[in-house]
Design an enzyme around this catalytic site. Structure first.
Site, PDB file in Angstrom:
ATOM      1  CD  GLU A   1      -1.277   1.929  -4.453  1.00 53.34           C
ATOM      2  OE1 GLU A   1      -0.864   2.277  -2.996  1.00 53.34           O
ATOM      3  OE2 GLU A   1      -2.877   1.203  -4.533  1.00 53.34           O
TER       4      GLU A   1
ATOM      5  CG  ASP B   1      -9.608   8.321  11.609  1.00 53.21           C
ATOM      6  OD1 ASP B   1      -9.446   9.881  11.392  1.00 53.21           O
ATOM      7  OD2 ASP B   1      -8.569   7.198  11.776  1.00 53.21           O
TER       8      ASP B   1
ATOM      9  CB  ILE C   1       0.253   4.090   6.698  1.00 57.94           C
ATOM     10  CG1 ILE C   1      -0.572   5.246   7.237  1.00 57.94           C
ATOM     11  CG2 ILE C   1       0.884   3.625   7.464  1.00 57.94           C
ATOM     12  CD1 ILE C   1      -1.614   4.720   8.132  1.00 57.94           C
TER      13      ILE C   1
ATOM     14  N   GLY D   1       0.830  -1.231   0.104  1.00 56.93           N
ATOM     15  CA  GLY D   1       0.085  -0.613   0.257  1.00 56.93           C
ATOM     16  C   GLY D   1       1.096   1.319  -0.376  1.00 56.93           C
TER      17      GLY D   1
ATOM     18  CG  HIS E   1      15.507  36.545  -2.083  1.00 53.86           C
ATOM     19  ND1 HIS E   1      15.374  35.161  -3.306  1.00 53.86           N
ATOM     20  CD2 HIS E   1      16.734  37.066  -2.421  1.00 53.86           C
ATOM     21  CE1 HIS E   1      16.711  35.465  -3.557  1.00 53.86           C
ATOM     22  NE2 HIS E   1      17.352  36.109  -3.182  1.00 53.86           N
TER      23      HIS E   1
HETATM   24  P1  NAI Z   1      -4.086   5.436   2.115  1.00 55.00           P
HETATM   25  O1  NAI Z   1      -5.531   4.340   2.148  1.00 55.00           O
HETATM   26  O2  NAI Z   1      -4.163   6.040   2.204  1.00 55.00           O
HETATM   27  O3  NAI Z   1      -3.799   4.192   1.174  1.00 55.00           O
HETATM   28  C1  NAI Z   1      -3.773   3.011   1.458  1.00 55.00           C
HETATM   29  C2  NAI Z   1      -2.625   2.351   0.177  1.00 55.00           C
HETATM   30  O4  NAI Z   1      -3.455   1.147   0.071  1.00 55.00           O
HETATM   31  C3  NAI Z   1      -3.816   3.269  -1.325  1.00 55.00           C
HETATM   32  O5  NAI Z   1      -3.436   3.564  -1.895  1.00 55.00           O
HETATM   33  C4  NAI Z   1      -4.614   1.655  -2.313  1.00 55.00           C
HETATM   34  O6  NAI Z   1      -4.745   1.504  -3.450  1.00 55.00           O
HETATM   35  C5  NAI Z   1      -3.686   0.792  -1.043  1.00 55.00           C
HETATM   36  N1  NAI Z   1      -3.811  -0.491  -1.067  1.00 55.00           N
HETATM   37  C6  NAI Z   1      -5.449  -0.845  -1.014  1.00 55.00           C
HETATM   38  N2  NAI Z   1      -5.352  -2.257  -1.028  1.00 55.00           N
HETATM   39  C7  NAI Z   1      -3.910  -3.255  -1.759  1.00 55.00           C
HETATM   40  C8  NAI Z   1      -3.316  -4.112  -1.916  1.00 55.00           C
HETATM   41  N3  NAI Z   1      -4.109  -5.148  -1.796  1.00 55.00           N
HETATM   42  N4  NAI Z   1      -2.414  -3.993  -2.276  1.00 55.00           N
HETATM   43  C9  NAI Z   1      -1.444  -3.095  -2.689  1.00 55.00           C
HETATM   44  N5  NAI Z   1      -1.626  -1.135  -2.076  1.00 55.00           N
HETATM   45  C10 NAI Z   1      -3.295  -1.772  -2.162  1.00 55.00           C
HETATM   46  O7  NAI Z   1      -4.232   4.155   3.601  1.00 55.00           O
HETATM   47  P2  NAI Z   1      -3.014   3.931   4.737  1.00 55.00           P
HETATM   48  O8  NAI Z   1      -1.924   4.923   3.825  1.00 55.00           O
HETATM   49  O9  NAI Z   1      -3.525   2.581   5.599  1.00 55.00           O
HETATM   50  O10 NAI Z   1      -3.756   5.352   5.651  1.00 55.00           O
HETATM   51  C11 NAI Z   1      -4.994   4.896   6.642  1.00 55.00           C
HETATM   52  C12 NAI Z   1      -5.613   6.318   6.666  1.00 55.00           C
HETATM   53  O11 NAI Z   1      -5.141   7.546   7.490  1.00 55.00           O
HETATM   54  C13 NAI Z   1      -5.599   8.207   5.395  1.00 55.00           C
HETATM   55  O12 NAI Z   1      -6.808   7.730   5.552  1.00 55.00           O
HETATM   56  C14 NAI Z   1      -4.563   8.107   5.487  1.00 55.00           C
HETATM   57  O13 NAI Z   1      -4.644   9.738   5.008  1.00 55.00           O
HETATM   58  C15 NAI Z   1      -4.627   8.418   6.749  1.00 55.00           C
HETATM   59  N6  NAI Z   1      -3.295   9.130   7.760  1.00 55.00           N
HETATM   60  C16 NAI Z   1      -2.563   9.871   6.699  1.00 55.00           C
HETATM   61  C17 NAI Z   1      -1.413  10.097   7.022  1.00 55.00           C
HETATM   62  C18 NAI Z   1      -1.156  11.943   7.095  1.00 55.00           C
HETATM   63  O14 NAI Z   1      -1.550  12.998   6.555  1.00 55.00           O
HETATM   64  N7  NAI Z   1       0.075  12.180   6.570  1.00 55.00           N
HETATM   65  C19 NAI Z   1      -0.325   9.387   7.464  1.00 55.00           C
HETATM   66  C20 NAI Z   1      -0.270   8.560   8.222  1.00 55.00           C
HETATM   67  C21 NAI Z   1      -2.081   8.045   7.706  1.00 55.00           C
END
Ligand code: NAI
Length: 455
Positions: free
Chosen positions: A198, A302, A179, A175, A435
């Protein structure tokens, strides 16, 4: 009888609890683990501490370029982990102090909505709370995919990976959302071998394709092996290695980090019985008030259907819910201009609509791109890779923007105002950036968007 009972003490719940003092509301905050929630204990804060360690490492490793001769850095993983724990502990203590000062009663245990205005708390000291209004803020937990059920040791989620006691040598990250990108980035920076998978065609699927493409290049340059557009087969668990295969290509790793999204925590707490409507586990809430379909029951954070799973969205929703409870007047969250920041090295940040979203919404779109390669301050810092992209309505306001580069997570905030206030490019470009600063990258882009570029 409390004015408000809140189930869940993460950013959504604790923000609601803290904000309630503005209206002199009495608050009970039910929490089964520690106040602070995922963000403070298992998410944003500990993750950023690890990322900071990686940033310092990279800075020292590249110090010679700036004329500072340091010996080659090594990682003291345990010290970095202790530092992470100390940061979390300090913030936790601060939060507890603030809640106490605001006279919020923290009720330890698991809360369950038992009817209108009734919350049953189970745990060491079971009790029934009565309140005029209830806010549900139970948050989310990592999802998994078939074959990749976490065991906490060899197949893990961010919950475990933030507290690894030793640096993993070879890691597969499944993914490439926020994260996945953040972990892959800091682990690679610190010397782990990282394979990132991904399923979609683009890493960071929510981001502008240009930004994702640039990040793909920059992360690959750090040694991360990125595979997009294919699903991984179930893992083959050997005695020492784990074999991950995607499109016939196999790699061997020591540990797998699953980062495929987060699921809402909404089952078994009496929501549907009380009349709260759910959509695939997420709570349906009115965007203006955060009220659910059950009278007097609000939802924030969430668990809310269709709003970003971000700590700062949770804060804002907590504030909106409490304001409605206290005043009866909606004070809706400005979802149009919530910044997204991915704390990779360099950072990626965006606000408002991407080009594709703007077109889909029917706007006549014009975009402006500006690299940061010529920005003096970025060159001085040795990190002049990045871009600014501005999406505007033709002849109209700024609809969205993306920044990739050092401090992108800070720089995005001036564009947040531009999007939020629906500024015309010329209005935003009328103000002068100091600047030499990184922010000049934004200033130049705004000038270009106003039709008069400088550099
Ligand atoms: P996410 O939904 O942002 O990303 C998950 C990713 O995994 C997607 O790109 C998806 O296409 C991919 N995926 C799904 N199934 C898969 C598979 N079978 N094989 C390979 N790839 C696959 O979720 P994430 O990164 O786990 O984060 C969870 C939540 O926490 C999100 O809503 C995120 O925005 C939030 N978060 C935000 C952060 C920030 O704002 N810096 C940091 C960490 C999390």
């Amino acid at each position: 009888m409390y004015d408000v009972a809140i189930i869940g003490g993460g950013p959504g719940g604790y923000a609601a609890a803290l904000y309630a003092h503005n209206f002199e509301l009495s608050v009970a905050l039910v929490e089964r683990a520690e106040v602070g929630g995922t963000c403070l204990h298992l998410g944003c804060i500990p993750a950023k501490s690890w990322i900071h360690t990686a940033e310092v490492f990279a800075e020292v490793a590249g110090a010679a370029e700036s004329g500072v001769i340091a010996s080659a850095p090594t990682v003291d993983w345990e010290r970095a982990r202790q530092r992470k724990n100390a940061v979390v502990a300090q913030l936790h203590k601060g939060l507890l102090g603030l809640l106490k000062q605001r006279k919020v009663e923290i009720v330890p245990g698991t809360g369950r909505l038992a009817g209108p205005g009734i919350v049953d708390v189970t745990g060491e000291a079971p009790r029934r709370l009565e309140a005029r209004k209830v806010i549900i803020a139970t948050g989310s937990m990592p999802r998994s995919i078939p074959g990749y059920e976490p065991d906490g040791v060899r197949i893990v989620t961010s919950d475990h990976a933030l507290d690894w006691t030793a640096q993993p040598r070879r890691v597969a990250v499944i993914g490439a959302g926020a994260i996945g990108i953040e972990f892959a980035g800091f682990l690679a920076e610190l010397g782990s071998e990282v394979h990132l998978f991904e399923v979609l065609d683009q890493i960071l699927p929510g981001a502008e394709p240009e930004a994702a493409k640039l990040m793909n290049r920059l992360l690959s340059r750090k040694g991360i092996k990125i595979t997009t557009g294919v699903a991984v087969d179930p893992p083959v668990m050997g005695p020492n290695d784990i074999t991950i295969t995607a499109a016939g290509q196999a790699v061997e790793v020591d540990v797998v980090l699953v980062a495929v999204g987060r699921a809402p925590v909404t089952s078994g707490i009496g929501l549907e019985e009380a009349g709260v409507k759910l959509d695939r586990g997420y709570v349906i809430a009115d965007r203006r008030t955060m009220l659910t379909d059950a009278p007097g029951v609000y939802a924030v954070g969430d668990i809310v259907a269709g709003t970003p799973q971000l700590a700062h969205a949770g804060f804002a929703e907590g504030i909106a819910a409490v304001t409605h409870i206290a005043t009866g007047t909606p004070a809706p969250v400005e979802y149009r201009a919530i910044p997204f920041v991915v704390y990779s090295l360099p950072e990626v940040a965006w606000v408002g609509l991407t080009e594709a979203q703007a077109r889909q919404a029917g706007h006549d779109v014009v975009t402006f791109d500006h690299g940061i390669g010529g920005v003096g301050r970025a060159i001085i810092r040795g990190s002049a890779q990045g871009l600014v992209k501005i999406v505007t309505e033709r002849g109209g306001p700024i609809l969205g923007a993306t920044v990739v580069g050092p401090e992108a997570g800070e720089l995005i905030h001036e564009l947040m105002y531009a999007v939020g206030w629906e500024a015309l490019p010329a209005e935003a470009a009328a103000f002068i950036h100091a600047h030499p600063t990184l922010a000049e990258a934004v200033g130049e882009s705004l000038l270009a968007a106003s039709g008069r570029s400088l550099h």
